[in-house]
Motif scaffolding. Structure first.
Motif, PDB file in Angstrom:
ATOM      1  N   LEU A 135       0.826  -1.212   0.000  1.00 21.59           N
ATOM      2  CA  LEU A 135       0.000   0.000   0.000  1.00 21.59           C
ATOM      3  C   LEU A 135       0.862   1.264   0.000  1.00 21.59           C
ATOM      4  N   PHE A 136       1.982   1.232   0.711  1.00 19.90           N
ATOM      5  CA  PHE A 136       2.820   2.426   0.842  1.00 19.90           C
ATOM      6  C   PHE A 136       3.735   2.666  -0.366  1.00 19.90           C
ATOM      7  N   ILE A 137       3.658   1.785  -1.355  1.00 18.50           N
ATOM      8  CA  ILE A 137       4.398   2.033  -2.600  1.00 18.50           C
ATOM      9  C   ILE A 137       3.777   3.217  -3.347  1.00 18.50           C
ATOM     10  N   GLY A 138       2.448   3.381  -3.211  1.00 19.75           N
ATOM     11  CA  GLY A 138       1.770   4.516  -3.854  1.00 19.75           C
ATOM     12  C   GLY A 138       2.364   5.855  -3.455  1.00 19.75           C
ATOM     13  N   PRO A 139       2.453   6.153  -2.144  1.00 20.37           N
ATOM     14  CA  PRO A 139       3.063   7.417  -1.756  1.00 20.37           C
ATOM     15  C   PRO A 139       4.562   7.475  -2.047  1.00 20.37           C
ATOM     16  N   TYR A 140       5.213   6.337  -2.092  1.00 21.42           N
ATOM     17  CA  TYR A 140       6.634   6.332  -2.465  1.00 21.42           C
ATOM     18  C   TYR A 140       6.780   6.846  -3.901  1.00 21.42           C
ATOM     19  N   ARG A 141       5.892   6.414  -4.771  1.00 20.83           N
ATOM     20  CA  ARG A 141       5.964   6.811  -6.180  1.00 20.83           C
ATOM     21  C   ARG A 141       5.465   8.234  -6.401  1.00 20.83           C
ATOM     22  N   ASN A 142       4.351   8.580  -5.751  1.00 20.62           N
ATOM     23  CA  ASN A 142       3.768   9.904  -5.926  1.00 20.62           C
ATOM     24  C   ASN A 142       3.209  10.376  -4.582  1.00 20.62           C
ATOM     25  N   PRO A 143       4.060  10.977  -3.759  1.00 21.18           N
ATOM     26  CA  PRO A 143       3.653  11.337  -2.395  1.00 21.18           C
ATOM     27  C   PRO A 143       2.476  12.312  -2.338  1.00 21.18           C
TER      28      PRO A 143
END
Length: 169
Positions: free
Chosen positions: A86-94
């Motif tokens: 789930l936290f890959i999303g903010p890693y890619r586009n915070p």
């Protein structure tokens, strides 16, 4: 330039958080070897060693008689893996996925009453429950600065030019 520095800090914090969640999930799988390792390294007469010995004995009994109950450990591990993803999303586009960070912060806060109440109901000693609370506190300590940095990044991204470039207006 400052945008890249902020983005790098956000990604470092999130990478630490993602790896921590993943590793935490991995620890839910080999429970018996982990407990044996702990018992080997704790003073035999300590309260922790006594409790972990009881936990190991109970775990082995459940494994031998009611192994289907250990399926809960598998799902615990799975939940950690899914949350890490789930936290890959903010890693890619915070900036676009700040809601995931907000979700994480809420979850970290909720760990504390859950650990205190459920641990009490299950008869766990206070030191064990406080140890579980530490996961929420540490998670919050990682995600809060990440949230603040994302808010700052959003502000910078909403103004495509520096304030100096607007001075002539």
């Amino acid at each position: 330039m400052i945008e890249q520095i902020i983005l790098k800090r956000i990604r470092l914090l999130l990478l630490f958080f993602i790896v921590s969640l993943f590793l935490s999930g991995l620890t839910a799988i080999p429970v018996a070897p982990e407990l044996r390792w702990l018992l080997k390294h704790l003073p035999a007469d300590s309260m922790a060693a006594t409790l972990f010995q009881i936990v190991l004995e109970a775990y082995l009994e459940v494994q031998n008689k009611y192994s289907f109950l250990l399926y809960g450990y598998d799902w615990l591990a799975f939940a950690h893996f899914v949350l890490a993803i789930l936290f890959i999303g903010p890693y890619r586009n915070p900036a676009q996925n700040i809601w995931v960070i907000q979700f994480g912060l809420i979850a970290c806060v909720l760990v504390i009453p859950f650990a205190l109440i459920a641990g009490y109901l299950r008869g766990l000693p206070l030191w064990w429950r406080l140890g579980d609370c530490a996961f929420g506190i540490i998670g919050f300590a990682v995600l809060w600065p990440c949230y603040q940095l994302i808010k700052r990044l959003q502000t910078i991204q909403s103004f495509p030019f520096s304030p100096v470039q607007y001075a002539w207006l």
